[in-house]
Design an enzyme around this catalytic site. Structure first.
Site, mmCIF file in Angstrom:
data_model
loop_
_atom_site.group_PDB
_atom_site.id
_atom_site.type_symbol
_atom_site.label_atom_id
_atom_site.label_comp_id
_atom_site.label_asym_id
_atom_site.label_seq_id
_atom_site.Cartn_x
_atom_site.Cartn_y
_atom_site.Cartn_z
ATOM 1 N N ARG A 69 -57.935 24.183 -5.429
ATOM 2 C CA ARG A 69 -56.943 23.222 -4.974
ATOM 3 C C ARG A 69 -57.419 22.553 -3.689
ATOM 4 O O ARG A 69 -58.191 23.118 -2.930
ATOM 5 C CB ARG A 69 -55.601 23.910 -4.719
ATOM 6 C CG ARG A 69 -54.848 24.276 -5.987
ATOM 7 C CD ARG A 69 -53.492 24.880 -5.688
ATOM 8 N NE ARG A 69 -53.608 26.184 -5.067
ATOM 9 C CZ ARG A 69 -53.450 26.424 -3.784
ATOM 10 N NH1 ARG A 69 -53.129 25.445 -2.939
ATOM 11 N NH2 ARG A 69 -53.587 27.628 -3.299
ATOM 12 N N TYR A 197 -59.485 20.246 -12.004
ATOM 13 C CA TYR A 197 -59.377 21.684 -11.764
ATOM 14 C C TYR A 197 -57.956 22.229 -11.619
ATOM 15 O O TYR A 197 -57.179 21.757 -10.780
ATOM 16 C CB TYR A 197 -60.175 22.085 -10.514
ATOM 17 C CG TYR A 197 -60.271 23.586 -10.437
ATOM 18 C CD1 TYR A 197 -61.246 24.260 -11.156
ATOM 19 C CD2 TYR A 197 -59.339 24.328 -9.733
ATOM 20 C CE1 TYR A 197 -61.299 25.637 -11.161
ATOM 21 C CE2 TYR A 197 -59.383 25.712 -9.738
ATOM 22 C CZ TYR A 197 -60.374 26.346 -10.457
ATOM 23 O OH TYR A 197 -60.414 27.711 -10.470
ATOM 24 N N LYS A 206 -48.364 24.333 -10.127
ATOM 25 C CA LYS A 206 -47.983 24.240 -8.723
ATOM 26 C C LYS A 206 -47.237 22.939 -8.416
ATOM 27 O O LYS A 206 -46.290 22.919 -7.627
ATOM 28 C CB LYS A 206 -49.226 24.381 -7.820
ATOM 29 C CG LYS A 206 -49.896 25.767 -7.886
ATOM 30 C CD LYS A 206 -48.901 26.841 -7.778
ATOM 31 C CE LYS A 206 -49.328 28.283 -7.582
ATOM 32 N NZ LYS A 206 -50.557 28.842 -7.861
ATOM 33 N N HIS A 226 -43.289 31.241 -5.230
ATOM 34 C CA HIS A 226 -44.651 31.647 -5.605
ATOM 35 C C HIS A 226 -44.670 33.178 -5.742
ATOM 36 O O HIS A 226 -45.248 33.873 -4.912
ATOM 37 C CB HIS A 226 -45.620 31.183 -4.503
ATOM 38 C CG HIS A 226 -47.063 31.253 -4.875
ATOM 39 N ND1 HIS A 226 -48.071 31.253 -3.923
ATOM 40 C CD2 HIS A 226 -47.696 31.322 -6.064
ATOM 41 C CE1 HIS A 226 -49.245 31.317 -4.526
ATOM 42 N NE2 HIS A 226 -49.047 31.352 -5.811
ATOM 43 N N SER A 248 -52.204 32.799 -2.505
ATOM 44 C CA SER A 248 -53.192 32.687 -3.569
ATOM 45 C C SER A 248 -54.311 33.713 -3.384
ATOM 46 O O SER A 248 -54.803 33.911 -2.280
ATOM 47 C CB SER A 248 -53.777 31.278 -3.565
ATOM 48 O OG SER A 248 -52.737 30.340 -3.755
ATOM 49 N N CYS A 250 -54.232 36.921 -3.511
ATOM 50 C CA CYS A 250 -53.865 38.087 -2.696
ATOM 51 C C CYS A 250 -53.201 39.187 -3.519
ATOM 52 O O CYS A 250 -52.566 40.085 -2.966
ATOM 53 C CB CYS A 250 -52.961 37.675 -1.545
ATOM 54 S SG CYS A 250 -53.830 36.710 -0.297
ATOM 55 N N ASP A 277 -47.153 34.569 -11.281
ATOM 56 C CA ASP A 277 -47.433 33.552 -10.253
ATOM 57 C C ASP A 277 -46.193 32.809 -9.753
ATOM 58 O O ASP A 277 -46.086 32.544 -8.571
ATOM 59 C CB ASP A 277 -48.441 32.533 -10.806
ATOM 60 C CG ASP A 277 -49.115 31.715 -9.707
ATOM 61 O OD1 ASP A 277 -49.617 32.309 -8.742
ATOM 62 O OD2 ASP A 277 -49.135 30.473 -9.819
ATOM 63 N N ASN A 369 -63.602 31.546 -7.119
ATOM 64 C CA ASN A 369 -62.298 31.108 -7.634
ATOM 65 C C ASN A 369 -62.376 30.781 -9.136
ATOM 66 O O ASN A 369 -61.625 29.961 -9.635
ATOM 67 C CB ASN A 369 -61.783 29.899 -6.848
ATOM 68 C CG ASN A 369 -60.309 29.581 -7.157
ATOM 69 O OD1 ASN A 369 -59.501 30.483 -7.349
ATOM 70 N ND2 ASN A 369 -59.980 28.289 -7.220
ATOM 71 N N ARG A 371 -61.680 31.295 -13.023
ATOM 72 C CA ARG A 371 -60.354 31.637 -13.561
ATOM 73 C C ARG A 371 -60.388 31.862 -15.067
ATOM 74 O O ARG A 371 -61.243 31.333 -15.766
ATOM 75 C CB ARG A 371 -59.379 30.479 -13.270
ATOM 76 C CG ARG A 371 -59.160 30.197 -11.789
ATOM 77 C CD ARG A 371 -57.911 30.839 -11.278
ATOM 78 N NE ARG A 371 -57.833 30.835 -9.823
ATOM 79 C CZ ARG A 371 -56.770 31.300 -9.155
ATOM 80 N NH1 ARG A 371 -55.733 31.777 -9.793
ATOM 81 N NH2 ARG A 371 -56.767 31.299 -7.838
#
Ligand code: GTP
Ligand code: SPV
Ligand code: MN
Length: 589
Positions: A69, A197, A206, A226, A248, A250, A277, A369, A371
């Site tokens: 992001r 992305y 989001k 979130h 994010s 975590c 999420d 990152n 995914r």
């Protein structure tokens, strides 16, 4: 597919602007999606993986400059700047539309425009909401198919209503200087350009389910957060649900799919995943707080996922999964990443597509990152209640972040207002989920700093208002930190499955079954109440005492930082937050 005149008018306008070569409505039917997948495989947008070992799975590589992001290019465009708040980049709506119109003008001349109707939330839930995303990326279509409920059912749900979120996305030429993720909450509109992305382009996630939805929730009296949602089943067969907000990368996906330690399994504890999420929370008919997961899939962090850390996630990804930016093992056409149980391939290609030898290379093969996109229904521990249209009742809310120091393993707020303060003052070290430096501590209230679609001062007020409405039915609020480190920088708490030991204490507190010590910052467990049976070799009572401890000096430093942080909200900051800060400071002194 629809006679909805608001939809058709809007699509006409979008077509005029984008001038696509061809327009395709996504119906949601398998045959259409299969055809698109094959087309993407032909063009190289997707790589078909070993269909015996990983049926239905593909690999995608994003552009090298487009792997996370982009917070500095994400905008909230409200008429008044103060409505976006100091927590957001702001531009006036007309200015942003003017700026982006040339970027979108004719951008699909040589491309197909896909129209994806989708629902956030189960089709039969009164809390679900519809969006329509227009995109030129098959990767986006196939990801949206996994992450949301797409096609005709979403349009049927919408009927002839005008209440849908209008998303326009084009990968354009992936120019990161002209990349914009722009939200127009007053128009129910999102425009995203020059990225391909994840959170930048899967506009249901989001952009809608947090930024636009948080704005709607404020107006309509509900919450978009979130947060993961999970059910904990005790040996008596009772299931209680908690929601937890961590920034994010975590640990939300990991906690949501936790495997109980052996001694808990033997007793009969089970964990049920509802979401990993995002949580939409409404007050139910009985006055309690109920949560639905608006998503239908998981867009999870890949590195570190293995048989030990998260076997449920691993199992979920064994079929019909899109992997993004991991290593391709060219020997057997499977995927690999850092932290996977198997040895790194010698004959690999890294996330950029370059030849990569896992035994020799000093560079990481998978992007930090990287995914997976995978269907929630394929998760072995998916809750039987995960599509309950009313949602699940929430007993406790957890806040947490990555804190090498300062924050103890767990502590409990004294009431909802204090709990809101714990959320409002959360901090965490930054991760690879966003472009920029990694490991810098920043304040990230409720893990919503990048996702709150309006002024965060007003958002804190909204939390307080929700607490008032919930009255004596408020969930209890806790703060957790799995990430305290020792002098060598090693994590002290074993984490992952063992986090259930902390959840057990939390649920006991909810039931009034265990005492706690009242200290300056709230209630902390008595050392003997954190069960370490079965992990005595990893952690001692002494160490538990250490990670539950609070060092006033560190906290007083933190308070200075909180003051600075709060100051920027000016008179939008509810007075209650300053009251709590003052109380904390006095307690510490
Ligand atoms: P987003 O999808 O970005 O919102 O991330 P997330 O919050 O779902 O994070 P996720 O569960 O994917 O975890 C991210 C990283 O944290 C992974 O590398 C995990 O291995 C690590 N992690 C998760 N839980 C724990 C834990 O209890 N202890 C430690 N030390 N690391 C953890
Ligand atoms: C996050 O960054 O919090 C994510 C991934 O869950 S993304 O969808 O890219 O936002
Ligand atoms: Mn997230």
């Amino acid at each position: 597919m629809t006679n909805n005149k608001f939809v058709l008018d809007w699509i006409n306008g979008v077509e005029e602007l984008l001038k696509p070569k061809k327009t395709v409505w996504i119906t949601g039917e398998e045959a259409q999606l299969e055809e698109l997948k094959n087309e993407a495989i032909k063009t190289g947008e997707l790589i078909l993986l070993n269909q015996e070992l990983l049926p239905g799975c593909t690999l995608h590589r994003s552009a090298v400059n487009d792997v996370a992001r982009v917070e500095d290019r994400t905008f909230i465009c409200t008429s008044k700047e103060e409505d976006a708040g100091p927590n957001n980049n702001w531009k006036a709506p007309n200015e942003m539309y003017e700026k982006l119109t040339p970027l979108f003008d004719g951008v699909m001349k040589e491309r197909t425009m896909y129209i994806i109707p989708y629902s956030m939330g189960p089709i039969d839930s009164p809390y679900s909401k519809v969006g329509i995303e227009v995109t030129d990326s098959i990767y986006v279509v196939l990801n949206m198919k996994i992450m949301t409920r797409i096609g005709q059912p979403a349009l049927d749900l919408l009927g002839d209503s005008n209440d849908f979120v209008r998303g326009v996305h084009s990968t354009a030429d992936l120019d990161d200087k002209e990349r914009y993720i722009a939200h127009f909450p007053e128009d129910n509109t999102i425009w995203s350009v020059n990225s391909g992305y994840g959170g930048n382009v899967l506009l249901g996630k989001k952009c809608f389910a947090l930024r636009i939805a948080s704005y709607q929730g404020k107006k309509e009296g509900w919450m978009a957060e979130h947060m993961l949602i999970l059910g904990i089943e005790n040996p008596q067969g009772e299931v209680r649900y908690i929601a937890a907000a961590f920034p994010s990368a975590c640990g939300k996906t990991n906690l949501a799919m936790l495997i109980p330690p052996e001694i808990y399994r033997d007793k009969g504890y089970k964990i049920w995943t509802v979401g990993d999420d995002i949580s939409w929370m409404n007050i139910g008919e009985d006055g309690r707080l109920y949560a639905i997961n608006p998503e239908a899939g998981f867009f999870g962090v890949v590195p570190g996922t293995n048989q030990k850390s998260n076997p449920n996630a691993l199992a979920t990804t064994r079929k019909d999964t899109i992997f993004t930016n991991v290593v391709l093992n060219e020997d057997d056409n499977t995927v690999w990443w850092e932290g996977l149980d198997e040895e790194a391939p010698v004959n690999g290609r890294d996330w950029k597509g370059n030849p990569w030898n896992g035994l020799e290379s000093t560079e990481k093969g998978a992007h930090p990152n990287s995914r997976f996109t995978t269907a929630a229904k394929n998760c072995p521990c998916i809750s039987p209640e995960w599509e309950n249209p009313q949602g699940v009742p929430i007993s406790a809310i957890l806040f947490g972040g990555r804190r090498a120091k300062t924050a103890p393993l767990v502590y409990e707020s004294t009431d909802w207002q204090h709990g809101t303060f714990l959320g409002a003052t959360m901090a965490s070290e930054t991760t690879a989920a966003i472009m920029g430096d990694v490991g810098v501590v920043r304040r990230d209230p409720m893990a919503m700093l990048p996702f709150c679609g309006y002024n965060m001062g007003d958002y804190f007020s909204h939390w307080l208002e929700m607490g008032e409405k919930l009255d004596d039915k408020v969930p209890k609020i806790f703060h957790v930190n799995w990430f305290r480190v020792d002098d060598e920088g090693n994590y002290i708490w074993p984490g992952f499955g063992d986090n259930l030991r902390v959840l057990e204490w939390i649920l006991k507190r909810c039931d009034g079954e265990v005492d706690a010590d009242k200290i300056s910052i709230g209630y902390v467990p008595k050392v003997e109440d954190i069960n370490i049976e079965g992990i005595e070799d990893k952690i001692s009572k002494e160490t538990i005492k250490e990670i539950l401890s609070v060092k006033p000096k560190e906290w007083l430093d933190d308070i200075e930082n909180i003051k600075e942080f709060f100051k920027q909200f000016g008179d939008r900051l509810p007075k209650e937050m300053m009251d709590e800060l003052e109380k904390l400071e006095n307690n510490l002194k």
